[in-house]
Design a protein around this motif. Structure first.
Motif, PDB file in Angstrom:
ATOM      1  N   THR A 220      72.753  75.104 -30.809  1.00 39.02           N
ATOM      2  CA  THR A 220      73.569  75.335 -29.615  1.00 39.02           C
ATOM      3  C   THR A 220      73.835  74.016 -28.898  1.00 39.02           C
ATOM      4  N   ALA A 221      75.079  73.827 -28.483  1.00 45.82           N
ATOM      5  CA  ALA A 221      75.471  72.572 -27.837  1.00 45.82           C
ATOM      6  C   ALA A 221      76.382  72.868 -26.661  1.00 45.82           C
ATOM      7  N   LEU A 222      76.095  72.244 -25.539  1.00 40.61           N
ATOM      8  CA  LEU A 222      76.981  72.267 -24.378  1.00 40.61           C
ATOM      9  C   LEU A 222      77.786  70.980 -24.389  1.00 40.61           C
ATOM     10  N   ASN A 223      79.084  71.110 -24.205  1.00 42.40           N
ATOM     11  CA  ASN A 223      79.967  69.958 -24.240  1.00 42.40           C
ATOM     12  C   ASN A 223      80.819  69.989 -22.981  1.00 42.40           C
ATOM     13  N   GLY A 224      80.415  69.211 -21.962  1.00 41.67           N
ATOM     14  CA  GLY A 224      81.168  69.176 -20.722  1.00 41.67           C
ATOM     15  C   GLY A 224      80.556  70.032 -19.645  1.00 41.67           C
ATOM     16  N   LYS A 225      81.402  70.780 -18.929  1.00 41.39           N
ATOM     17  CA  LYS A 225      80.955  71.452 -17.715  1.00 41.39           C
ATOM     18  C   LYS A 225      80.317  72.807 -17.964  1.00 41.39           C
ATOM     19  N   MET A 226      79.167  73.029 -17.305  1.00 41.00           N
ATOM     20  CA  MET A 226      78.655  74.365 -17.063  1.00 41.00           C
ATOM     21  C   MET A 226      78.147  74.481 -15.629  1.00 41.00           C
ATOM     22  N   HIS A 227      78.081  73.341 -14.943  1.00 44.13           N
ATOM     23  CA  HIS A 227      77.812  73.285 -13.500  1.00 44.13           C
ATOM     24  C   HIS A 227      76.531  74.039 -13.135  1.00 44.13           C
ATOM     25  N   LEU A 228      75.456  73.742 -13.866  1.00 36.86           N
ATOM     26  CA  LEU A 228      74.163  74.349 -13.589  1.00 36.86           C
ATOM     27  C   LEU A 228      73.316  73.354 -12.810  1.00 36.86           C
ATOM     28  N   VAL A 229      73.254  73.534 -11.483  1.00 36.68           N
ATOM     29  CA  VAL A 229      72.507  72.603 -10.647  1.00 36.68           C
ATOM     30  C   VAL A 229      71.016  72.911 -10.738  1.00 36.68           C
ATOM     31  N   GLY A 230      70.203  71.936 -10.359  1.00 44.35           N
ATOM     32  CA  GLY A 230      68.768  72.123 -10.387  1.00 44.35           C
ATOM     33  C   GLY A 230      68.119  71.282 -11.463  1.00 44.35           C
TER      34      GLY A 230
ATOM     35  N   GLU B 223      70.616  73.188 -26.626  1.00 48.22           N
ATOM     36  CA  GLU B 223      69.718  72.159 -27.169  1.00 48.22           C
ATOM     37  C   GLU B 223      70.130  70.756 -26.748  1.00 48.22           C
ATOM     38  N   LYS B 224      71.415  70.550 -26.527  1.00 45.87           N
ATOM     39  CA  LYS B 224      71.892  69.204 -26.223  1.00 45.87           C
ATOM     40  C   LYS B 224      73.181  69.274 -25.428  1.00 45.87           C
ATOM     41  N   GLN B 225      73.470  68.155 -24.761  1.00 45.26           N
ATOM     42  CA  GLN B 225      74.723  67.983 -24.018  1.00 45.26           C
ATOM     43  C   GLN B 225      75.526  66.919 -24.746  1.00 45.26           C
ATOM     44  N   LEU B 226      76.712  67.278 -25.243  1.00 49.41           N
ATOM     45  CA  LEU B 226      77.508  66.361 -26.050  1.00 49.41           C
ATOM     46  C   LEU B 226      78.305  65.375 -25.220  1.00 49.41           C
ATOM     47  N   SER B 227      78.711  65.772 -24.021  1.00 51.36           N
ATOM     48  CA  SER B 227      79.420  64.866 -23.109  1.00 51.36           C
ATOM     49  C   SER B 227      79.114  65.291 -21.683  1.00 51.36           C
ATOM     50  N   ARG B 228      79.364  64.412 -20.760  1.00 54.90           N
ATOM     51  CA  ARG B 228      78.917  64.596 -19.384  1.00 54.90           C
ATOM     52  C   ARG B 228      79.595  65.770 -18.684  1.00 54.90           C
ATOM     53  N   ASP B 229      78.856  66.345 -17.750  1.00 53.94           N
ATOM     54  CA  ASP B 229      79.387  67.346 -16.835  1.00 53.94           C
ATOM     55  C   ASP B 229      79.626  66.645 -15.505  1.00 53.94           C
TER      56      ASP B 229
ATOM     57  N   GLU C 254      89.750  61.858 -17.788  1.00 55.86           N
ATOM     58  CA  GLU C 254      88.925  61.034 -18.681  1.00 55.86           C
ATOM     59  C   GLU C 254      87.748  61.840 -19.223  1.00 55.86           C
ATOM     60  N   ALA C 255      87.139  62.669 -18.367  1.00 55.82           N
ATOM     61  CA  ALA C 255      86.020  63.498 -18.815  1.00 55.82           C
ATOM     62  C   ALA C 255      86.476  64.512 -19.855  1.00 55.82           C
ATOM     63  N   ASP C 256      87.626  65.140 -19.638  1.00 59.05           N
ATOM     64  CA  ASP C 256      88.136  66.112 -20.606  1.00 59.05           C
ATOM     65  C   ASP C 256      88.467  65.453 -21.943  1.00 59.05           C
ATOM     66  N   ASP C 257      89.022  64.262 -21.896  1.00 61.96           N
ATOM     67  CA  ASP C 257      89.319  63.548 -23.142  1.00 61.96           C
ATOM     68  C   ASP C 257      88.029  63.248 -23.907  1.00 61.96           C
TER      69      ASP C 257
ATOM     70  N   ALA D 274      76.777  77.220 -32.163  1.00 63.05           N
ATOM     71  CA  ALA D 274      77.502  77.739 -31.004  1.00 63.05           C
ATOM     72  C   ALA D 274      77.731  76.576 -30.048  1.00 63.05           C
ATOM     73  N   MET D 275      78.970  76.172 -29.915  1.00 60.82           N
ATOM     74  CA  MET D 275      79.324  75.085 -28.999  1.00 60.82           C
ATOM     75  C   MET D 275      80.148  75.662 -27.860  1.00 60.82           C
ATOM     76  N   CYS D 276      79.766  75.330 -26.625  1.00 54.08           N
ATOM     77  CA  CYS D 276      80.533  75.710 -25.448  1.00 54.08           C
ATOM     78  C   CYS D 276      81.204  74.465 -24.901  1.00 54.08           C
ATOM     79  N   VAL D 277      82.540  74.431 -24.956  1.00 47.30           N
ATOM     80  CA  VAL D 277      83.298  73.282 -24.469  1.00 47.30           C
ATOM     81  C   VAL D 277      83.794  73.609 -23.062  1.00 47.30           C
ATOM     82  N   GLY D 278      83.241  72.931 -22.078  1.00 43.31           N
ATOM     83  CA  GLY D 278      83.562  73.214 -20.683  1.00 43.31           C
ATOM     84  C   GLY D 278      84.572  72.236 -20.121  1.00 43.31           C
ATOM     85  N   PHE D 279      85.851  72.426 -20.453  1.00 42.50           N
ATOM     86  CA  PHE D 279      86.890  71.552 -19.916  1.00 42.50           C
ATOM     87  C   PHE D 279      87.016  71.726 -18.402  1.00 42.50           C
TER      88      PHE D 279
END
Length: 459
Positions: free
Chosen positions: A86-96, A104-110, A148-151, A172-177
């Protein structure tokens, strides 16, 4: 998962101007849900609900400064338990303290978790904005940090899908544009394609702004949405948003192309949705935080070539908690073991909509309101409820009044449907007075923590 994209702002959902050929491509090869709703018209509560498959009132992530418990079960955890990468790529806006919550990992910054957000308390009342909302006047062609973040997200997604490991283990990759979330700044040629000659204006019937419900009046007061912009400024902002929708669509199309190029398309399920929409000046509002269609109705398209017949449209009301149950069901998770508020849409994807409950619930407990707000959509009807003294009620028939201009609440001939929808919401809330007390107490507690620690959110 895009950010702030109302379903109606795409050609796949019938917009006469905005061109989103890849969302139309998804519609051709998959199933499109015409009445899908976010479970909260605000980033963090909506996304926490999406991660858990539970309503905001169930998980109590009330607002944009409330972290989700680090041990809360999420669909990435459940998919990892089934052997998925499982990979998060970009935004999911989970504070804390945990920005991944099972990924498991973050592919690019949120970029939206890099600065703390303001904390609001209902006890302070609704503030009055000192000036018009800045977002409209900053609309322009160009490149913002969000572009720039979306690119970067697009590039990271291509690299992830091109890795030979994708053929060796389920993923399972979630791309959070971020697009089409403001700032309303978009590269050329996306801006000039719509401005100045290819953009429409908000639909505001004579006298409508004088007859807005209290919930909308509060938003106009708090965010400076009282309509002092020129027609040209409004047209520029809408055109930039239109361009951002097409910019987003191009990225979706690129990822679909990469799936095909890598030989993954036939065995990959694509789910396309958003966390909420944007009002874009309709009903005199911008941003979100309300239950009008532009704010609460978001895309849901699900494609699995060879498994789900393409070109299907589903008219029954569903919401993003149903999308979560569907993701888990497709992945082989036994749904009855877990505390989910949604229902699997797999039967509907296979052509049988008879099992759908035709109910969508959305909730708002954060800033821009001073009370608990809830919405229920079922059939052609939408109920909006504000818990307080006096009670606030709106009832719309979206078939005869798609613009939501005529509030039918309190009319005797509609009492049965009004009571039925209200019961659905109050059954979810239990005791709305007790829930309100819990929300207010939590706001006050977090204010003390923030004052003592000096941090913008609880890390």
């Amino acid at each position: 998962m895009s950010d702030e994209h109302g379903a109606q702002f795409s050609s796949a959902y019938g917009h006469p101007i905005i061109e989103t050929p890849n969302m139309a491509r998804l519609a051709d090869q998959g199933v499109t849900f015409d009445a899908n709703y976010c479970n909260s018209p605000l980033c963090i509560p909506s996304r926490a609900s999406f991660m858990t498959g539970q309503y905001v009132s169930s998980i109590e992530v009330w607002d944009n400064t409330k972290p989700m418990a680090v041990d809360k079960l999420t669909w990435p955890y459940l998919l990892r338990n089934e052997g998925y990468d499982t990979a998060l790529n970009g935004k999911m806006h989970l504070v804390g303290p945990d920005p991944l919550h099972g990924f498991e990992k973050q592919l690019s910054r949120d970029p939206h978790i890099e600065a703390p957000l303001d904390h609001y308390r209902w006890s302070d009342g609704i503030p009055t904005a000192p000036e018009d909302w800045y977002g409209v006047r900053e609309a322009d062609p160009g490149v913002s940090p969000m572009i720039e973040a979306d690119d970067a997200m697009e590039k990271a997604a291509v690299e992830y899908l091109s890795d030979p490991a994708r053929h060796e283990k389920p993923f399972a990759m979630c791309v959070g544009f971020i697009a089409p979330h403001f700032p309303f700044i978009v590269p050329e040629p996306y801006f000039s394609k719509y401005y100045p000659d290819n953009v429409d204006m908000p639909n505001l019937p004579d006298g409508h702004l004088d007859d807005l419900p209290p919930s909308a009046q509060r938003l106009r007061q708090m965010f400076g949405l009282d309509g002092k912009w020129t027609d040209d400024e409004i047209a520029r902002a809408r055109a930039a948003y239109f361009g951002l929708c097409e910019y987003l669509d191009d990225k979706i199309g690129h990822l679909m192309d990469v799936l095909e190029e890598q030989g993954l398309a036939e065995n990959t399920v694509i789910v396309h949705t958003s966390d909420h929409g944007d009002m874009l000046g309709e009903h005199g509002l911008w941003r979100k935080m309300c239950f009008y269609e532009q704010s609460a109705n978001v895309p849901l398209q699900i494609s699995w070539p060879g498994k789900f017949e393409g070109g299907q449209r589903v008219s029954e009301a569903v919401s993003n908690v149903d999308a979560v149950a569907t993701i888990l069901d497709i992945a082989g998770v036994e749904l009855e073991k877990w505390d989910l508020d949604g229902q699997s849409l797999v039967p509907a994807l296979e052509g049988d909509t008879s099992t759908l409950n035709d109910v969508a619930i959305s909730e708002h407990f954060a800033h821009g309101t001073d009370r608990a707000l809830g919405m229920v959509r079922s059939g052609n009807w939408k109920l909006c409820y504000g818990h307080g003294d006096p009670v606030e009620l709106e009832l719309y028939n979206l078939e005869s009044d798609p613009g939501e201009f005529t509030n039918l609440a309190g009319i005797p001939e509609h009492a049965e449907i009004q009571d039925r929808l209200l019961k659905i919401l109050l059954d979810q809330w239990g005791d709305p007075d007790a829930m309100t007390e819990k929300i207010v107490r939590d706001q006050e507690d977090r204010e003390i923590v923030r004052n003592v620690t000096g941090v913008g959110t609880i890390f």
